[in-house]
Write a protein that holds these residues in place. Sequence first.
Motif, PDB file in Angstrom:
ATOM      1  N   GLN A 260       1.087  -1.288  -0.100  1.00 31.49           N
ATOM      2  CA  GLN A 260      -0.381   0.211   0.134  1.00 31.49           C
ATOM      3  C   GLN A 260       0.683   0.822  -0.108  1.00 31.49           C
ATOM      4  O   GLN A 260       0.361   2.149  -0.803  1.00 31.49           O
ATOM      5  N   ASN A 261       1.827   1.867   1.103  1.00 28.49           N
ATOM      6  CA  ASN A 261       2.279   2.382   0.880  1.00 28.49           C
ATOM      7  C   ASN A 261       3.594   2.303  -0.701  1.00 28.49           C
ATOM      8  O   ASN A 261       3.506   3.530  -0.872  1.00 28.49           O
ATOM      9  N   ALA A 262       4.004   0.934  -1.316  1.00 27.87           N
ATOM     10  CA  ALA A 262       4.877   1.339  -2.356  1.00 27.87           C
ATOM     11  C   ALA A 262       3.587   1.770  -3.437  1.00 27.87           C
ATOM     12  O   ALA A 262       3.872   2.812  -4.678  1.00 27.87           O
ATOM     13  N   GLN A 263       2.100   1.562  -3.290  1.00 29.44           N
ATOM     14  CA  GLN A 263       1.048   1.479  -4.408  1.00 29.44           C
ATOM     15  C   GLN A 263       1.130   3.821  -4.570  1.00 29.44           C
ATOM     16  O   GLN A 263       0.572   4.484  -4.892  1.00 29.44           O
ATOM     17  N   LYS A 264       0.629   4.564  -2.622  1.00 29.43           N
ATOM     18  CA  LYS A 264       0.554   5.357  -2.419  1.00 29.43           C
ATOM     19  C   LYS A 264       1.973   6.559  -2.976  1.00 29.43           C
ATOM     20  O   LYS A 264       1.980   7.242  -3.396  1.00 29.43           O
ATOM     21  N   ALA A 265       3.129   5.960  -3.390  1.00 30.54           N
ATOM     22  CA  ALA A 265       4.514   6.455  -3.897  1.00 30.54           C
ATOM     23  C   ALA A 265       4.614   6.791  -5.203  1.00 30.54           C
ATOM     24  O   ALA A 265       4.429   7.663  -6.041  1.00 30.54           O
ATOM     25  N   THR A 266       3.121   5.570  -6.094  1.00 33.57           N
ATOM     26  CA  THR A 266       3.393   5.482  -7.553  1.00 33.57           C
ATOM     27  C   THR A 266       2.104   5.932  -7.849  1.00 33.57           C
ATOM     28  O   THR A 266       2.277   6.378  -8.792  1.00 33.57           O
TER      29      THR A 266
END
Length: 283
Positions: A260-266
């Motif tokens: 979820q954090n990686a998706q937010k960042a991208t």
Amino acid sequence: MKAKYILILLISMLFCSSCSEYSRLMKSSDNDLKFAKAKEYYQRGKYLQAATLLESVIIPLRGTEKGEEALYMVASSYYGNRDYLTARGYYSGYCKSYPRGRYAEECKFHVGLCYYNDSPEAKLDQTSTQKAVDEFTSFIQAYPNSIYTAEAQSKKQELRDKLAYKAFLNARLYYRLGNYQGNNYLSCIVAATNALKEFPESIYREELSYLILKAKYRQAVESVASKQSDRYHDAIDEYYTFTQEYPDSQYKKEALDLLQNAQKATGTATSAAPTVSTEKVNK
């Protein structure tokens, strides 16, 4: 009290008698007597005395049936005395001298056992561990139907798990070093990936796989801006690889948080982007 002193005196006399007998045997030139007495010492668990007597008759009895047995027994005496280094040398010597001998199978198995017993804890050098694995592998190939084969296979797997754990500890160390003096996350990924290839059956497979996911995520977080997008997507891909293999992983919740954090960042998720470390990896 008098009875106690008498008992102590008798024990002392027996001990002195035993020492005297052993001294006479060591000076004797009767190799057959030495051999017979060494067997008695061995059967009574007096392995050091047995080994010393047997070592004195190995060469004189070489080429005879007693010579073969003496070489086997001296190895077993040192093994019984937990001197695995010396025992290993004699067991190996027997295998070379009597490759088809009566005790060849047992001696070959015990070469592996000697290395096994000298295998240290995982954080230390694992040379003896790898030697034991190699010896057990060789034994299993030579004696696939031996009564010792199942034990050799079990101990071999135990040792391979230790080697895998050693590899995990090394990879985890790289992860903990982070971007200190370079991109240690990449080193972690490489080390863990190599461990998975070398030990695919290991009980530490899940831990190694999750460590790769974490390292890829942290590498993205701490990268320079120009590399973050690709590395975040790499971490996202790794998440799906991990969860496909371990859908009920003990790290399921933590892995989902990373996704979820990686998706937010991208920008592939609607919520705010995660806080990114000001320290950057430019490698």
